[in-house]
Design an enzyme around this catalytic site. Structure first.
Site, PDB file in Angstrom:
ATOM      1  N   HIS A 299      34.321  37.930  52.923  1.00 27.78           N
ATOM      2  CA  HIS A 299      34.214  39.359  53.273  1.00 27.78           C
ATOM      3  C   HIS A 299      35.399  39.742  54.155  1.00 27.78           C
ATOM      4  O   HIS A 299      35.851  38.948  54.976  1.00 27.78           O
ATOM      5  CB  HIS A 299      32.905  39.625  54.039  1.00 27.78           C
ATOM      6  N   ASP A 356      26.130  40.347  48.174  1.00 29.38           N
ATOM      7  CA  ASP A 356      25.977  40.213  46.719  1.00 29.38           C
ATOM      8  C   ASP A 356      25.474  38.842  46.288  1.00 29.38           C
ATOM      9  O   ASP A 356      25.149  38.643  45.118  1.00 29.38           O
ATOM     10  CB  ASP A 356      27.326  40.500  46.047  1.00 29.38           C
TER      11      ASP A 356
HETATM   12  C1  SDX Z   1      31.206  43.888  49.059  1.00 29.78           C
HETATM   13  O1  SDX Z   1      33.988  45.975  52.577  1.00 29.78           O
HETATM   14  C2  SDX Z   1      32.681  45.945  52.492  1.00 29.78           C
HETATM   15  O2  SDX Z   1      31.984  46.236  53.423  1.00 29.78           O
HETATM   16  C3  SDX Z   1      32.155  45.526  51.121  1.00 29.78           C
HETATM   17  C4  SDX Z   1      30.643  45.340  51.020  1.00 29.78           C
HETATM   18  C5  SDX Z   1      29.882  46.653  51.234  1.00 29.78           C
HETATM   19  O3  SDX Z   1      28.713  46.589  51.629  1.00 29.78           O
HETATM   20  O4  SDX Z   1      30.468  47.731  50.869  1.00 29.78           O
HETATM   21  O5  SDX Z   1      30.203  44.380  51.961  1.00 29.78           O
HETATM   22  C6  SDX Z   1      30.257  44.871  49.612  1.00 29.78           C
HETATM   23  O6  SDX Z   1      32.136  44.275  48.400  1.00 29.78           O
HETATM   24  C7  SDX Z   1      31.009  42.435  49.382  1.00 29.78           C
HETATM   25  C8  SDX Z   1      32.131  41.530  48.778  1.00 29.78           C
HETATM   26  C9  SDX Z   1      31.792  41.269  47.312  1.00 29.78           C
HETATM   27  N1  SDX Z   1      32.912  40.553  46.637  1.00 29.78           N
HETATM   28  C10 SDX Z   1      32.824  39.252  46.340  1.00 29.78           C
HETATM   29  O7  SDX Z   1      31.865  38.539  46.626  1.00 29.78           O
HETATM   30  C11 SDX Z   1      34.032  38.729  45.566  1.00 29.78           C
HETATM   31  C12 SDX Z   1      34.460  37.376  46.145  1.00 29.78           C
HETATM   32  N2  SDX Z   1      35.045  37.590  47.479  1.00 29.78           N
HETATM   33  C13 SDX Z   1      36.459  37.722  47.576  1.00 29.78           C
HETATM   34  O8  SDX Z   1      37.125  38.216  46.471  1.00 29.78           O
HETATM   35  C14 SDX Z   1      36.954  38.188  48.948  1.00 29.78           C
HETATM   36  O9  SDX Z   1      36.307  37.421  49.882  1.00 29.78           O
HETATM   37  C15 SDX Z   1      36.820  39.656  49.320  1.00 29.78           C
HETATM   38  C16 SDX Z   1      37.378  40.564  48.271  1.00 29.78           C
HETATM   39  C17 SDX Z   1      35.378  40.015  49.552  1.00 29.78           C
HETATM   40  C18 SDX Z   1      37.581  39.871  50.622  1.00 29.78           C
HETATM   41  O10 SDX Z   1      38.920  39.744  50.329  1.00 29.78           O
HETATM   42  P1  SDX Z   1      40.023  39.755  51.496  1.00 29.78           P
HETATM   43  O11 SDX Z   1      39.461  40.255  52.767  1.00 29.78           O
HETATM   44  O12 SDX Z   1      41.233  40.427  50.966  1.00 29.78           O
HETATM   45  O13 SDX Z   1      40.269  38.214  51.749  1.00 29.78           O
HETATM   46  P2  SDX Z   1      41.399  37.370  51.064  1.00 29.78           P
HETATM   47  O14 SDX Z   1      41.379  37.596  49.597  1.00 29.78           O
HETATM   48  O15 SDX Z   1      42.656  37.635  51.804  1.00 29.78           O
HETATM   49  O16 SDX Z   1      40.853  35.882  51.339  1.00 29.78           O
HETATM   50  C19 SDX Z   1      41.276  35.161  52.479  1.00 29.78           C
HETATM   51  C20 SDX Z   1      41.361  33.705  51.980  1.00 29.78           C
HETATM   52  C21 SDX Z   1      42.279  33.528  50.767  1.00 29.78           C
HETATM   53  O17 SDX Z   1      42.754  32.186  50.768  1.00 29.78           O
HETATM   54  P3  SDX Z   1      44.210  31.894  51.451  1.00 29.78           P
HETATM   55  O18 SDX Z   1      45.201  32.844  50.798  1.00 29.78           O
HETATM   56  O19 SDX Z   1      44.013  32.141  52.925  1.00 29.78           O
HETATM   57  O20 SDX Z   1      44.471  30.442  51.115  1.00 29.78           O
HETATM   58  O21 SDX Z   1      40.063  33.256  51.554  1.00 29.78           O
HETATM   59  C22 SDX Z   1      40.119  32.979  50.148  1.00 29.78           C
HETATM   60  C23 SDX Z   1      41.340  33.666  49.602  1.00 29.78           C
HETATM   61  O22 SDX Z   1      41.821  32.997  48.442  1.00 29.78           O
HETATM   62  N3  SDX Z   1      38.893  33.544  49.585  1.00 29.78           N
HETATM   63  C24 SDX Z   1      38.153  32.961  48.650  1.00 29.78           C
HETATM   64  C25 SDX Z   1      37.057  33.813  48.452  1.00 29.78           C
HETATM   65  N4  SDX Z   1      37.164  34.872  49.255  1.00 29.78           N
HETATM   66  C26 SDX Z   1      38.305  34.703  49.954  1.00 29.78           C
HETATM   67  N5  SDX Z   1      38.328  31.812  47.976  1.00 29.78           N
HETATM   68  C27 SDX Z   1      37.375  31.505  47.063  1.00 29.78           C
HETATM   69  N6  SDX Z   1      36.267  32.268  46.811  1.00 29.78           N
HETATM   70  C28 SDX Z   1      36.090  33.422  47.495  1.00 29.78           C
HETATM   71  N7  SDX Z   1      35.017  34.182  47.245  1.00 29.78           N
END
Ligand code: SDX
Length: 421
Positions: A299, A356
């Site tokens: 998140h 989710d």
């Molecule tokens: C919602 O914003 C809100 O409030 C949203 C929400 C709401 O109520 O409106 O809470 C609802 O959208 C919840 C999130 C649902 N999405 C998912 O579950 C999809 C999976 N999650 C990711 O795609 C990600 O965690 C996000 C999109 C939720 C957040 O993305 P960010 O903040 O841009 O984080 P990032 O992509 O920069 O990740 C930081 C690191 C990265 O690795 P490094 O580059 O540091 O090596 O963490 C890794 C990412 O690759 N990472 C994950 C991951 N989430 C982050 N790696 C594997 N699986 C994951 N799910």
């Protein structure tokens, strides 16, 4: 709190600092470009506050979520979705009289124009429900003789979302439409319109209705998330409320946002079909060369447990028990969570289950088709979108949202004749 100091090209500047209710600190850079010629640059807005808001407070470090100061745990246990609508949109929990007035008006406005059925019939039955929902929400405005942004429209948009969600399900299933009942609350009417029989009295399972009501409350608002910010952005052009929330639906449909709940279920199903090899999928999620992400994990704000995920994890047990159901995917979800939370990659990046991760298990137990999961998210979030949209328009600092950029393209050049391209 003293001003923030900034030095650019050897010149010092000072900018005021804004402090929030819970001590959050923001540097007010409204004068930054005018005074320094420079703009701030923050791709993804991870460090940028777009507004000052009194609706929802999140403490991502400690897993805290409150609507208008009330903890989400208390609201989920002690209120109904209609009370949350009043709290988010108008700022206070309603008294009995206002609550009854809200319930009856939402039930009345749930009867939408028959013309929407023609809009739906233009879609192939295979269309994704979120695409249909966005189009129908835009179309809905056309049937009312209102400004499109009045208090009446506020309730028509919330009530209409309920009926559109059910109608879309019925259309895709090739089933006849079921009209809302004036005697039911929001969650009950949703279930009646989804699963009822035309012309027959409602026969709603109260266990399921209560579970839906709690899901709507947990999804109601989440401050400046992608879809709420989209709704604000579109509304800032003074587009109507219908157009603004239709855009919010589009943003929510993305798999990185609300679309994740559908993909969590698909992921759990894939893991089960693949023999339940959790380590394989954890390794895939850690592998930068793979597109795979652990859906329902991570998140932008929460760097601790999403409090909604905690509530939903318990609720999943309760709903399955109440319905006498067992779902092996819930066991897979639990085991996956356990493995991930002990894995250095997730621990280091502070990736926890989000809203989710468990919601899909409950929707599945309630027999909501997987494709409709994100529509269910929109059904709760409509109240937050409307609240954020209203707060933005009422804000004394209101102005159209128009971010700046840093241009990194070509310098000025002449157009070559086509023979020289
Ligand atoms: C919602 O914003 C809100 O409030 C949203 C929400 C709401 O109520 O409106 O809470 C609802 O959208 C919840 C999130 C649902 N999405 C998912 O579950 C999809 C999976 N999650 C990711 O795609 C990600 O965690 C996000 C999109 C939720 C957040 O993305 P960010 O903040 O841009 O984080 P990032 O992509 O920069 O990740 C930081 C690191 C990265 O690795 P490094 O580059 O540091 O090596 O963490 C890794 C990412 O690759 N990472 C994950 C991951 N989430 C982050 N790696 C594997 N699986 C994951 N799910």
């Amino acid at each position: 709190m003293s001003d923030a100091k900034l030095t650019i090209n050897g010149k010092d500047y000072e900018f005021p600092v804004v402090e929030g209710t819970e001590g959050e600190v923001g540097i007010d850079v409204a004068r930054l470009r005018g005074e320094t010629g420079a703009v701030s640059l923050d791709p993804g807005y991870g460090n940028t506050g777009s507004c000052q808001s009194a609706i929802t407070y999140i403490d991502g470090e400690n897993g805290v979520l409150r609507y208008r100061g009330y903890p989400i745990e208390d609201l989920a246990e002690k209120t109904t979705f209609e009370e949350i609508i009043s709290l988010l949109v108008w700022g206070e929990l309603p008294d009995e009289e206002r609550l009854e007035e809200l319930r009856t008006t939402l039930a009345e406005y749930a009867v939408i124009d028959e013309g929407i059925k023609d809009v739906l019939s233009g879609f192939p039955r295979t269309a994704h429900p979120m695409a249909m929902l966005s189009a129908c929400m835009s179309a809905l405005e056309s049937y009312y003789d209102t400004s499109g942004s009045s208090d009446e429209d506020v309730l028509r948009v919330i009530a209409g979302m309920n009926t559109l969600a059910a109608y879309i399900y019925r259309y895709k299933q090739g089933l006849p439409y079921v009209y809302p009942s004036k005697d039911l609350n929001y969650a009950e009417n949703f279930l009646h319109m989804m699963y009822g029989t035309p012309g027959e009295d409602p026969d709603v399972n109260e266990v399921i209705a209560e579970a839906i009501d709690k899901l709507l409350i947990l999804h109601a608002d989440h401050e400046q998330n992608c879809s709420a910010s989209t709704t604000r952005m579109v509304g800032s052009a003074k587009a109507t409320l219908y157009a603004s929330v239709a855009a919010g639906v589009g943003a929510l449909s993305g798999p990185l946002h609300g679309g994740a709940n559908q993909r969590v279920l698909e992921m759990l199903q894939s893991i089960q079909d693949d023999g339940g090899d959790l380590e394989k999928y954890i390794d895939l999620a850690k592998d930068k060369s793979s597109e795979f992400r652990l859906m329902g994990f991570g998140h932008r704000v929460y760097k601790n447990f999403d409090p909604r995920a905690k509530i939903l994890k318990t609720s999943a047990d309760d709903v399955l028990a109440d319905l006498g159901k067992d779902d092996p995917l819930l066991d897979i979800a639990r085991d996956l969570e356990q493995v991930a939370l002990e894995d250095e990659f997730f621990v280091k990046r502070r990736l926890y289950p989000n809203v989710d991760f468990y919601s899909g298990i409950i929707y599945r137990a309630l027999e909501v088709p997987t494709e409709m999961f994100t529509v269910m998210f929109a059904l709760g979030r409509i109240s937050g979108w409307v609240a954020q949209w209203k707060e933005m328009l009422d804000d004394p600092a209101f102005r159209i949202h128009r971010p700046r950029q840093i241009y990194i393209g070509e310098g000025e050049r002449e157009i070559p004749p086509i023979s020289e391209r």
